[in-house]
Design a protein around this motif. Structure first.
Motif, PDB file in Angstrom:
ATOM      1  N   ASN A  80     -20.659  38.264 -21.332  1.00 21.48           N
ATOM      2  CA  ASN A  80     -19.919  37.309 -22.165  1.00 21.48           C
ATOM      3  C   ASN A  80     -20.135  35.897 -21.635  1.00 21.48           C
ATOM      4  OD1 ASN A  80     -17.310  39.735 -22.280  1.00 21.48           O
ATOM      5  ND2 ASN A  80     -18.638  39.168 -23.969  1.00 21.48           N
ATOM      6  N   GLY A  81     -20.424  34.998 -22.535  1.00 23.35           N
ATOM      7  CA  GLY A  81     -20.575  33.596 -22.153  1.00 23.35           C
ATOM      8  C   GLY A  81     -21.946  33.247 -21.596  1.00 23.35           C
ATOM      9  N   ALA A  82     -22.910  34.187 -21.644  1.00 26.76           N
ATOM     10  CA  ALA A  82     -24.245  33.938 -21.076  1.00 26.76           C
ATOM     11  C   ALA A  82     -25.030  32.896 -21.874  1.00 26.76           C
ATOM     12  CB  ALA A  82     -25.044  35.238 -21.018  1.00 26.76           C
ATOM     13  N   GLY A  83     -24.675  32.746 -23.156  1.00 33.13           N
ATOM     14  CA  GLY A  83     -25.387  31.778 -24.003  1.00 33.13           C
ATOM     15  C   GLY A  83     -26.190  32.450 -25.117  1.00 33.13           C
ATOM     16  N   LYS A  84     -25.951  33.733 -25.337  1.00 34.32           N
ATOM     17  CA  LYS A  84     -26.749  34.503 -26.305  1.00 34.32           C
ATOM     18  C   LYS A  84     -26.589  33.961 -27.736  1.00 34.32           C
ATOM     19  CE  LYS A  84     -24.607  38.317 -25.227  1.00 34.32           C
ATOM     20  NZ  LYS A  84     -23.620  37.850 -24.210  1.00 34.32           N
ATOM     21  N   SER A  85     -25.331  33.814 -28.158  1.00 35.19           N
ATOM     22  CA  SER A  85     -25.103  33.347 -29.544  1.00 35.19           C
ATOM     23  C   SER A  85     -25.624  31.926 -29.719  1.00 35.19           C
ATOM     24  CB  SER A  85     -23.608  33.367 -29.890  1.00 35.19           C
ATOM     25  OG  SER A  85     -23.129  34.674 -29.846  1.00 35.19           O
ATOM     26  N   THR A  86     -25.464  31.105 -28.688  1.00 34.30           N
ATOM     27  CA  THR A  86     -25.953  29.730 -28.752  1.00 34.30           C
ATOM     28  C   THR A  86     -27.473  29.739 -28.932  1.00 34.30           C
ATOM     29  OG1 THR A  86     -24.164  29.131 -27.244  1.00 34.30           O
ATOM     30  CG2 THR A  86     -25.918  27.510 -27.528  1.00 34.30           C
ATOM     31  N   HIS A  99     -23.586  44.618 -27.115  1.00 39.53           N
ATOM     32  CA  HIS A  99     -23.182  45.068 -25.781  1.00 39.53           C
ATOM     33  C   HIS A  99     -23.259  46.597 -25.721  1.00 39.53           C
ATOM     34  CE1 HIS A  99     -22.005  41.114 -24.402  1.00 39.53           C
ATOM     35  NE2 HIS A  99     -21.332  40.931 -25.511  1.00 39.53           N
TER      36      HIS A  99
HETATM   37  N1  LIG Z   1     -18.980  24.471 -29.164  1.00 37.45           N
HETATM   38  C1  LIG Z   1     -18.827  24.710 -27.870  1.00 37.45           C
HETATM   39  N2  LIG Z   1     -18.288  23.805 -27.026  1.00 37.45           N
HETATM   40  C2  LIG Z   1     -18.150  24.035 -25.720  1.00 37.45           C
HETATM   41  N3  LIG Z   1     -18.517  25.194 -25.137  1.00 37.45           N
HETATM   42  C3  LIG Z   1     -19.050  26.138 -25.914  1.00 37.45           C
HETATM   43  C4  LIG Z   1     -19.248  25.965 -27.317  1.00 37.45           C
HETATM   44  N4  LIG Z   1     -19.800  27.099 -27.837  1.00 37.45           N
HETATM   45  C5  LIG Z   1     -19.940  27.937 -26.791  1.00 37.45           C
HETATM   46  N5  LIG Z   1     -19.486  27.374 -25.661  1.00 37.45           N
HETATM   47  C6  LIG Z   1     -19.517  27.973 -24.323  1.00 37.45           C
HETATM   48  O1  LIG Z   1     -20.867  28.280 -24.077  1.00 37.45           O
HETATM   49  C7  LIG Z   1     -21.007  29.459 -23.345  1.00 37.45           C
HETATM   50  C8  LIG Z   1     -21.947  30.378 -24.065  1.00 37.45           C
HETATM   51  O2  LIG Z   1     -21.363  30.817 -25.290  1.00 37.45           O
HETATM   52  P1  LIG Z   1     -22.060  31.894 -26.231  1.00 37.45           P
HETATM   53  O3  LIG Z   1     -21.108  32.205 -27.362  1.00 37.45           O
HETATM   54  O4  LIG Z   1     -23.414  31.432 -26.589  1.00 37.45           O
HETATM   55  O5  LIG Z   1     -22.158  33.139 -25.248  1.00 37.45           O
HETATM   56  P2  LIG Z   1     -22.483  34.673 -25.557  1.00 37.45           P
HETATM   57  O6  LIG Z   1     -23.463  35.093 -24.511  1.00 37.45           O
HETATM   58  O7  LIG Z   1     -22.890  34.841 -26.970  1.00 37.45           O
HETATM   59  O8  LIG Z   1     -21.075  35.358 -25.271  1.00 37.45           O
HETATM   60  P3  LIG Z   1     -20.336  36.659 -25.950  1.00 37.45           P
HETATM   61  O9  LIG Z   1     -21.040  37.865 -25.434  1.00 37.45           O
HETATM   62  O10 LIG Z   1     -18.948  36.548 -25.394  1.00 37.45           O
HETATM   63  O11 LIG Z   1     -20.376  36.485 -27.436  1.00 37.45           O
HETATM   64  C9  LIG Z   1     -19.601  29.998 -23.154  1.00 37.45           C
HETATM   65  O12 LIG Z   1     -19.164  29.652 -21.861  1.00 37.45           O
HETATM   66  C10 LIG Z   1     -18.796  29.288 -24.220  1.00 37.45           C
HETATM   67  O13 LIG Z   1     -17.454  29.116 -23.790  1.00 37.45           O
END
Ligand SMILES: Nc1ncnc2c1ncn2[C@@H]1O[C@H](COP(=O)(O)OP(=O)(O)OP(=O)(O)O)[C@@H](O)[C@H]1O
Length: 235
Positions: free
Chosen positions: A41-47, A184
């Motif tokens: 969680n929070g690795a940056g995948k969705s971003t 996951h």
């Molecule tokens: N708009 C935003 N502003 C600030 N921080 C953000 C924003 N969007 C995401 N984040 C932060 O960026 C990091 C990566 O988020 P992201 O959703 O890409 O992770 P993820 O790997 O997809 O996580 P998950 O498995 O929980 O969905 C997280 O720490 C999140 O809190």
């Protein structure tokens, strides 16, 4: 055999509020690839997925695409985006019209393969969570995209529904649709047999084939990432 490149990422970084959510990500996606963005969680995948799909712009780095169709991308978001009051049939018709999908053959095969026949006349608000996921997938691929992005499309889906969805995705992939997904769920990974892009704290640690997971380089990863790998190895 050399396959066409679909997306190239060079030095992709993404900054929000002075914090780097992604740092210097490189990667290449070829036609017909099946790739999972994997990490805690929070690795940056969705971003990263949103940048790949062109929904977010990177702060630094370059994304190049080589698409052939007019409407090349399918994106199935984590949130279900369906109209509650419409029946499944009308929902499908709506997206068919919106995306100018004229191949009724494709839509018919999809309805059959995804097992949507029995719920065609049900309204979205009468469906279970798992069934909604199936319909969400159907509308996301209705225009036969070149590349399909799935952000946690299997959450809350039972094994039978998952079976139908995975069979359909494997079928699309075999026909040449490029797939990039986030999950996951090791079951999903084992069924789709993807290349795994291992992300942690905004860094790309390694890219390995799903069956080479024991050899992935995760040494510099977080405890959360290491635990995720332990789960797999102890099965
Ligand atoms: N708009 C935003 N502003 C600030 N921080 C953000 C924003 N969007 C995401 N984040 C932060 O960026 C990091 C990566 O988020 P992201 O959703 O890409 O992770 P993820 O790997 O997809 O996580 P998950 O498995 O929980 O969905 C997280 O720490 C999140 O809190």
């Amino acid at each position: 055999m050399r396959r066409d490149i679909v997306i190239t990422l060079e030095g992709i970084s993404y900054k929000k509020k002075r914090q780097y959510l992604l740092n210097q990500i490189d990667g290449r996606i070829n036609k017909g690839d099946c790739i999972t963005l994997f990490g805690p969680n929070g690795a940056g995948k969705s971003t990263l997925m949103k940048i790949m799909a062109g929904l977010n712009k990177p702060s630094r780095g370059k994304r190049s695409v080589q698409f052939h169709k007019k409407n090349p991308i399918g994106y199935v978001p984590q949130q279900i985006a369906l109209f509650d009051g419409l029946t499944v049939k009308d929902q499908i018709k709506y997206y068919q019209k919106l995306t100018k999908q004229t191949s009724t053959d494709f839509v018919e095969v999809m309805i059959k393969e995804l097992g949507l026949k029995d719920i065609l006349n049900k309204r979205i608000n009468q469906l279970s969570g798992g069934m909604k996921r199936k319909v969400n997938l159907a509308v996301g691929v209705i225009h036969q995209p070149e590349i399909l992005f799935l952000d946690e499309a299997f959450v809350g889906v039972d094994l039978a529904t998952k079976y139908d969805m995975l069979k359909w995705l494997n079928h699309l992939n075999a026909q040449g649709t490029t797939i990039v997904f986030i999950t996951h769920d090791w079951y999903v990974i084992n069924q789709l047999k993807p290349s795994m892009w291992i992300l942690d704290q905004g860094e790309m640690l390694d890219q390995v084939n799903w069956n080479a997971v024991p050899y992935a380089n995760i040494k510099s990863g977080s405890n959360a990432l290491k635990k995720m790998f332990d789960v797999d190895l102890s099965r």
